[in-house]
Design a protein around this motif. Structure first.
Motif, PDB file in Angstrom:
ATOM      1  N   ALA A  91       0.852  -1.188   0.000  1.00  0.00           N
ATOM      2  CA  ALA A  91       0.000   0.000   0.000  1.00  0.00           C
ATOM      3  C   ALA A  91       0.882   1.229   0.000  1.00  0.00           C
ATOM      4  CB  ALA A  91      -0.929   0.012   1.203  1.00  0.00           C
ATOM      5  N   GLY A  92       0.386   2.306  -0.610  1.00  0.00           N
ATOM      6  CA  GLY A  92       1.132   3.555  -0.664  1.00  0.00           C
ATOM      7  C   GLY A  92       0.248   4.726  -0.316  1.00  0.00           C
ATOM      8  N   ARG A 173      14.293  -3.559  -7.965  1.00  0.00           N
ATOM      9  CA  ARG A 173      14.502  -2.892  -6.680  1.00  0.00           C
ATOM     10  C   ARG A 173      14.220  -1.409  -6.842  1.00  0.00           C
ATOM     11  NH1 ARG A 173      18.767   0.383  -7.248  1.00  0.00           N
ATOM     12  NH2 ARG A 173      20.646  -0.272  -8.349  1.00  0.00           N
ATOM     13  N   LYS A 174      14.085  -0.711  -5.710  1.00  0.00           N
ATOM     14  CA  LYS A 174      13.869   0.721  -5.724  1.00  0.00           C
ATOM     15  C   LYS A 174      15.093   1.420  -6.329  1.00  0.00           C
ATOM     16  CE  LYS A 174      11.872   2.292  -2.063  1.00  0.00           C
ATOM     17  NZ  LYS A 174      11.647   2.749  -0.674  1.00  0.00           N
ATOM     18  N   ALA A 175      14.860   2.299  -7.297  1.00  0.00           N
ATOM     19  CA  ALA A 175      15.963   3.011  -7.931  1.00  0.00           C
ATOM     20  C   ALA A 175      16.558   4.044  -6.974  1.00  0.00           C
ATOM     21  CB  ALA A 175      15.485   3.709  -9.202  1.00  0.00           C
ATOM     22  N   ARG A 176      17.812   4.387  -7.214  1.00  0.00           N
ATOM     23  CA  ARG A 176      18.470   5.420  -6.429  1.00  0.00           C
ATOM     24  C   ARG A 176      18.331   6.768  -7.138  1.00  0.00           C
ATOM     25  NH1 ARG A 176      22.134   0.980  -6.317  1.00  0.00           N
ATOM     26  NH2 ARG A 176      22.193   0.022  -4.244  1.00  0.00           N
ATOM     27  N   ASN A 177      18.401   7.844  -6.373  1.00  0.00           N
ATOM     28  CA  ASN A 177      18.244   9.170  -6.962  1.00  0.00           C
ATOM     29  C   ASN A 177      19.258   9.433  -8.064  1.00  0.00           C
ATOM     30  OD1 ASN A 177      16.042  10.729  -5.807  1.00  0.00           O
ATOM     31  ND2 ASN A 177      17.068  10.473  -3.849  1.00  0.00           N
ATOM     32  N   ALA A 178      20.506   9.007  -7.842  1.00  0.00           N
ATOM     33  CA  ALA A 178      21.535   9.221  -8.867  1.00  0.00           C
ATOM     34  C   ALA A 178      21.189   8.479 -10.155  1.00  0.00           C
ATOM     35  CB  ALA A 178      22.901   8.766  -8.337  1.00  0.00           C
ATOM     36  N   GLU A 179      20.602   7.282 -10.031  1.00  0.00           N
ATOM     37  CA  GLU A 179      20.216   6.503 -11.213  1.00  0.00           C
ATOM     38  C   GLU A 179      19.050   7.174 -11.939  1.00  0.00           C
ATOM     39  OE1 GLU A 179      21.388   2.054  -9.537  1.00  0.00           O
ATOM     40  OE2 GLU A 179      19.396   2.890  -9.127  1.00  0.00           O
ATOM     41  N   ILE A 180      18.097   7.703 -11.182  1.00  0.00           N
ATOM     42  CA  ILE A 180      16.963   8.393 -11.788  1.00  0.00           C
ATOM     43  C   ILE A 180      17.437   9.641 -12.524  1.00  0.00           C
ATOM     44  CG2 ILE A 180      14.805   9.610 -11.312  1.00  0.00           C
ATOM     45  CD1 ILE A 180      14.481   7.747  -8.858  1.00  0.00           C
ATOM     46  N   GLN A 300       9.687  -1.685   0.571  1.00  0.00           N
ATOM     47  CA  GLN A 300       9.218  -0.876   1.689  1.00  0.00           C
ATOM     48  C   GLN A 300      10.334  -0.656   2.703  1.00  0.00           C
ATOM     49  OE1 GLN A 300       6.267   0.621   2.441  1.00  0.00           O
ATOM     50  NE2 GLN A 300       5.256   0.041   0.534  1.00  0.00           N
ATOM     51  N   ARG A 301      11.192  -1.675   2.872  1.00  0.00           N
ATOM     52  CA  ARG A 301      12.273  -1.580   3.856  1.00  0.00           C
ATOM     53  C   ARG A 301      13.435  -0.732   3.365  1.00  0.00           C
ATOM     54  NH1 ARG A 301      11.416  -7.306   4.341  1.00  0.00           N
ATOM     55  NH2 ARG A 301      13.282  -7.621   3.054  1.00  0.00           N
TER      56      ARG A 301
END
Length: 308
Positions: A91-92, A173-180, A300-301
């Motif tokens: 959920a978000g 996995r959740k992307a990192r800001n630098a990757e985005i 989420q973690r």
């Protein structure tokens, strides 16, 4: 050829019979383009507060009417018993999320509009909601129209219907800001504003802005491809203008041929990256419900890095 993983088959736990919407989905009633075109007149931008409120309500009435006319009004008790107990994976801020292993699709239920004015999630209204989803698919997704309107459902104890949409699941996995940041620059975006909760970019050639390009809304798959699963795309001028810049007309109109569309190099780069996403999605392995739940718990973690 449409890859097997991009199946548009009806989702089992939503549509258990023809009367429950199966036939409607099979004949294409879930296409986002239909709702985009039907609700465009109800965008709230440029209106006064009272007019915007009226537009939201009228736009949401269009969505509810379309669902009713096409057999896409789902049973609340059935949905809660089957979906919540058996297939919820997360959920978000705007949605509760479910997974259907049979079709490999993520099912998103918007949070209830407690005001009753047609607001969906954090969007101003249903017109803005479907416009953003449609643009995301056209510019950042893939050419097979994987996003889909599944219907509306009024849960037990709720006062208004909630919208259900679905998408192909992305394993990653959740992307990192630098990757985005690197990926958006590669596609021709330039940063307009950097705040942890916003991260606003603009693609001047395509005539669109992208909001919320933050780690919680972007996944990186095993091939290093980034997928923008929950960002907001807003036309700088109008949807028709943005679509014309990428060689298309409004959703229900005939698409321009590639020969007649004069695309800028910036738009070509943007659409090329969308093709890479499609190719990567078509090769990802199928997941079980347990695997999808584990990815949901893991993302989420994961802590999002704060440097933009």
């Amino acid at each position: 050829m449409t890859p097997q993983n991009l199946s548009l088959d009806p989702i089992g736990f939503l549509y258990t019979s023809a009367e429950g919407g199966r036939k409607a989905i099979e004949r294409g009633a879930g296409a986002l383009g239909i709702l985009v075109e039907a609700t465009q007149a109800y965008l709230g931008g440029g209106r006064g507060a009272q007019e915007a409120d009226t537009a939201r309500r009228e736009g949401f009435d269009i969505v509810k009417g379309y669902a009713r006319d096409n057999g896409l009004v789902l049973g609340g008790r059935f949905f809660q018993r089957i979906a919540h107990d058996r297939s919820q994976i997360g959920a978000g801020a705007e949605h509760t999320v479910f997974f259907d292993p049979g079709t490999q699709r993520v099912v998103k239920l918007t949070h209830e509009d407690v005001i009753g004015d047609g607001t969906l999630g954090a969007k101003g209204g249903s017109a803005e909601y479907f416009e953003s989803l449609y643009l995301s698919d056209q510019l950042l997704g893939d050419v097979s129209q994987t996003p889909r309107f599944e219907g509306v459902v009024t849960l037990v104890g709720a006062t208004t219907p909630q919208v259900i949409t679905s998408y192909l699941f992305v394993k990653g996995r959740k992307a990192r800001n630098a990757e985005i940041t690197e990926d958006l620059i590669k596609q021709g975006f330039t940063r307009v504003e950097a705040r942890k909760s916003v991260n606003l970019w603009e693609h001047k050639d395509a005539g669109v802005k992208i909001y919320d390009a933050v780690p919680s809304n972007v996944l990186r798959d095993g091939r290093g491809i980034l997928h923008y699963i929950d960002v907001d795309l807003i036309p700088v001028t109008s949807l028709a203008d943005t679509l014309s810049r990428i060689g298309k007309k409004m959703p229900m109109a005939t698409k321009l041929s590639s020969a007649s569309a004069k695309l800028s190099r910036g738009v070509e780069k943007l659409l090329k990256q969308a093709e890479l996403r499609q190719a990567s999605l078509s090769q990802q392995p199928k997941l079980t419900l347990a695997e999808a739940r584990e990815q949901g718990r893991r993302t989420q973690r994961e802590e999002s890095d704060s440097d933009l």
